[in-house]
Design an enzyme around this catalytic site. Structure first.
Site, PDB file in Angstrom:
ATOM      1  N   GLU A 190       0.797  -1.249   0.127  1.00 24.21           N
ATOM      2  CA  GLU A 190      -0.081  -0.018   0.150  1.00 24.21           C
ATOM      3  C   GLU A 190       0.995   1.195   0.118  1.00 24.21           C
ATOM      4  O   GLU A 190       0.371   2.540   0.181  1.00 24.21           O
ATOM      5  CB  GLU A 190      -0.880   0.018   1.168  1.00 24.21           C
ATOM      6  CG  GLU A 190      -1.860  -1.171   1.301  1.00 24.21           C
ATOM      7  CD  GLU A 190      -2.823  -1.070   2.562  1.00 24.21           C
ATOM      8  OE1 GLU A 190      -3.676  -0.629   2.115  1.00 24.21           O
ATOM      9  OE2 GLU A 190      -2.449  -1.653   3.452  1.00 24.21           O
ATOM     10  N   SER A 210       6.993   4.789   2.502  1.00 26.47           N
ATOM     11  CA  SER A 210       7.940   5.023   1.362  1.00 26.47           C
ATOM     12  C   SER A 210       9.228   4.554   2.001  1.00 26.47           C
ATOM     13  O   SER A 210       9.870   4.424   2.959  1.00 26.47           O
ATOM     14  CB  SER A 210       8.265   6.387   1.051  1.00 26.47           C
ATOM     15  OG  SER A 210       9.166   6.603   0.124  1.00 26.47           O
TER      16      SER A 210
END
Length: 308
Positions: A190, A210
């Site tokens: 995700e 990230s």
């Protein structure tokens, strides 16, 4: 590894612009090792598609993945090898790859040369056809060329050709996977898997998370996420994780982040890179980043979501 073990081949059709530059290569067959004596039938004649301002030409490619790509068809074969799961990320020489790829308008009609885009769009509009441009980039969407078995991808535009997605991987709408990167087992994505990053079996990359790649900023260390790890929502990571690790939601851990280690010492996070069974968290009272030893499971992936 012997030379034969790094050989690969492909046969297909390449698309060229008016100057003869290769925009894409679509392979009908490809594999590892030496090129077989018998290949699928591909019309060898040069054809044209005037509505896209391109020419089509049969091509066969033999490469050594340990050497740098020598031309555009060579580069395209390497991207296909990743997405077909014939090779793992970080196992091919990609030196100079960007310089061999053209910026292309990826459209509902296929690749269109940028210099011809407006005339192509206008000529199709005169016939009542609306040309949709999905993107302008060197890399197309993976699913326009390869759809790996056992994989769910909610938004195809967020997975580039050259990504390696293992069976059981789910990439949700905000997930992203670059080329020469991806998953090695059942995973939930995700967040962002940058170039060069690999994610182990049973790991979850949370929403908005990230993972640092190596394309910008001068970093050369490629991040590995171990098995059964959880990178929390909106977290970030610039070091590798071993197995069974957690980075709490919202915490960004770079190589230079000062962390209190399990022994109570203040160290740079790079010294903990790749270690197993760690929980990285920020102390809510002091603001200090801590890495504490942990055991057991964080709950694991939802098995129902990964039944592909």
């Amino acid at each position: 590894m012997t030379a034969n073990e790094t050989c690969a081949w492909g046969a297909g059709i390449e698309t060229l612009d008016a100057d003869g530059a290769v925009l894409e290569v679509r392979f009908r067959a490809l594999g590892l090792g030496e090129m077989p004596a018998s290949l699928p039938s591909i019309d060898p004649a040069v054809d044209t598609d005037p509505e896209r301002a391109v020419a089509l030409r049969a091509v066969t490619v033999s490469i050594d993945t340990a050497s740098a790509p020598r031309d555009t068809a060579d580069a395209w074969l390497r991207l296909h090898l990743f997405s077909h799961r014939l090779v793992l990320p970080r196992t091919q020489n990609l030196d100079g790859l960007f310089g061999l790829l053209q910026n292309v308008a990826w459209t509902t009609r296929g690749p269109v040369p940028l210099a011809a885009l407006e005339s192509v769009r206008w000529n199709l509009a005169r016939k009542g056809e609306h040309l949709v441009v999905h993107g302008v980039d060197k890399f197309p969407r993976m699913t326009d060329y390869v759809v790996p078995s056992g994989v769910r991808i909610a938004d195809a535009g967020r997975v580039r050709l050259g990504a390696h997605l293992a069976a059981g991987t789910t990439v949700m709408h905000e997930g992203f996977c670059n080329f020469n990167a991806g998953t090695l087992g059942v995973s939930m994505v995700e967040g962002r898997i940058s170039q060069g990053v690999v994610v182990g079996d049973g790991s979850d990359i949370g929403g908005g998370a990230s993972i640092q790649g190596t394309l910008s900023g001068g970093g050369k260390e490629m991040v590995t996420i171990g098995e059964r790890c959880l990178l929390g929502a909106n977290a970030g990571l610039g070091i590798s994780l071993g197995n069974d690790c957690i980075v709490e939601a919202g915490l960004y851990v770079t190589a230079g982040t000062v962390v209190i280690d399990p022994s109570g010492n203040a160290i740079k996070a790079r010294l903990l890179s790749g270690q197993d069974n760690l929980l990285f968290r920020r102390n809510s009272l002091t603001g200090t980043v801590e890495a504490i030893s942990r055991s057991g499971s964080w709950g694991g992936l939802n098995a129902d979501l990964h039944k592909n």
